[in-house]
Write an enzyme that holds these catalytic residues in place. Sequence first.
Site, short mmCIF file in Angstrom:
data_model
loop_
_atom_site.label_atom_id
_atom_site.label_comp_id
_atom_site.label_asym_id
_atom_site.label_seq_id
_atom_site.Cartn_x
_atom_site.Cartn_y
_atom_site.Cartn_z
N GLY A 44 -98.31 -38.38 -45.03
CA GLY A 44 -99.45 -39.20 -45.43
C GLY A 44 -100.75 -38.44 -45.28
O GLY A 44 -100.80 -37.34 -44.71
N GLY A 46 -105.17 -39.25 -44.77
CA GLY A 46 -106.23 -40.23 -44.58
C GLY A 46 -107.56 -39.56 -44.87
O GLY A 46 -107.61 -38.45 -45.41
N GLY A 49 -107.58 -36.63 -41.94
CA GLY A 49 -106.53 -35.64 -41.72
C GLY A 49 -105.31 -35.83 -42.59
O GLY A 49 -105.23 -36.75 -43.40
N VAL A 51 -100.94 -35.77 -42.37
CA VAL A 51 -99.83 -35.87 -41.42
C VAL A 51 -98.59 -35.30 -42.10
O VAL A 51 -98.25 -35.68 -43.23
CB VAL A 51 -99.59 -37.34 -41.00
CG1 VAL A 51 -98.44 -37.43 -40.01
CG2 VAL A 51 -100.86 -37.92 -40.38
N LYS A 66 -100.16 -34.35 -36.89
CA LYS A 66 -101.43 -34.72 -37.53
C LYS A 66 -102.34 -33.52 -37.50
O LYS A 66 -102.59 -32.95 -36.42
CB LYS A 66 -102.08 -35.91 -36.82
CG LYS A 66 -103.39 -36.35 -37.50
CD LYS A 66 -103.77 -37.75 -37.14
CE LYS A 66 -105.10 -38.15 -37.78
NZ LYS A 66 -105.42 -39.55 -37.58
N ASP A 158 -109.23 -50.62 -35.73
CA ASP A 158 -108.80 -50.11 -37.04
C ASP A 158 -107.50 -50.77 -37.51
O ASP A 158 -106.65 -50.11 -38.10
CB ASP A 158 -108.64 -48.58 -36.96
CG ASP A 158 -108.88 -47.90 -38.29
OD1 ASP A 158 -109.32 -48.58 -39.24
OD2 ASP A 158 -108.62 -46.69 -38.40
#
Length: 312
Positions: A44, A46, A49, A51, A66, A158
């Site tokens: 993934g 974001g 960063g 991952v 990460k 979050d």
Amino acid sequence: MSLAMDLTLGTEAQALLEEMLKITSQNLVHMEVTEHYQIIKELGKGKYGQVVLVTHRQRGTPMALKLLPKASTKLQNFLYEYCVALSLSAHPAIIGMFGIAIESSQHYGFLYEAALHRDLISIIKPKAGIPEPAAKLCAKQLVSALDFIHSRGLVYRDVKPENILLFDRHCHCIKLTDFGLTRPQGTLLRLVTGVIPYTAPELSRGTGDTPGLPIDASLDAWALGVLIFCLLTGYFPWEKTLPEDSFFEDFVEWQESGLDEDLPFHWRPLSNDAISMLRKLLAVEPSKRGPLRCVLSYLDRPWRAEMVAKGH
Ligand SMILES: Nc1ncnc2c1ncn2[C@@H]1O[C@H](COP(=O)(O)OP(=O)(O)OP(=O)(O)O)[C@@H](O)[C@H]1O
């Protein structure tokens, strides 16, 4: 919890994190990722960063890594996210950490559990949500994880489906990840930009010239309310918690009047029990907001109106 207790817990959390930060900064492992790990695939991405799934070259252990580019990440922020995650990782609904933080020529990084069933956003069907039993499993585990975070003097800040990782397709095991925004209770926060549906209204209003809003657990209760709404309907209750958003304004009017006929139309798929639970989590006034635990007393009742009609 009283404000005084919030502040004490927050101060203790801050002191512990500062100590962890100092020790971790002295123990960062300097290495190039591919020397020790084989990169298998991206898990993934974001705002901050990337991952990736890696395996240890000798032992073959699969792990998530990460990676935060050094060019855009302050060392202090990286260490902070890592130490917060490490300090919370004993909880079953919080991602497990391997206790290894690294620095390469291009990145800071840390190793943690990989979730092979992706995140919650990947199973929410637009305009349908997820099955009610799965929504309840998520809610129950999240209440436990967030309560644990609060008991440690922190506010997660979050809650959103992208940060909830799945360890099976039916949500029997989910885990919270991404502690980049987590802060000690009582931290003063100003927010004027970046309002998303999960942002509590007291933050989206902004605090102008005042020193800021001391954050507390009620911010996470709000975001959990929005998340449960999304899981049950497959859409957001509003785009942003600001007066210019008519969906939000209709909701505020209904909260104030308390009249059934004022219930916004797009809330109709929910049962009366779910509506009553969300009214508590989504009280516009933070001091009136229900504690996260109020969700637990609704777990045995139907959350979708259609389930009531079927007599469940
Ligand atoms: N341990 C993991 N296993 C599987 N997928 C993961 C894992 N950690 C993160 N991901 C995936 O990577 C995505 C981005 O990760 P993360 O939220 O940590 O990054 P970020 O840059 O801090 O994101 P944001 O923009 O929300 O701040 C997640 O939404 C999730 O889909």
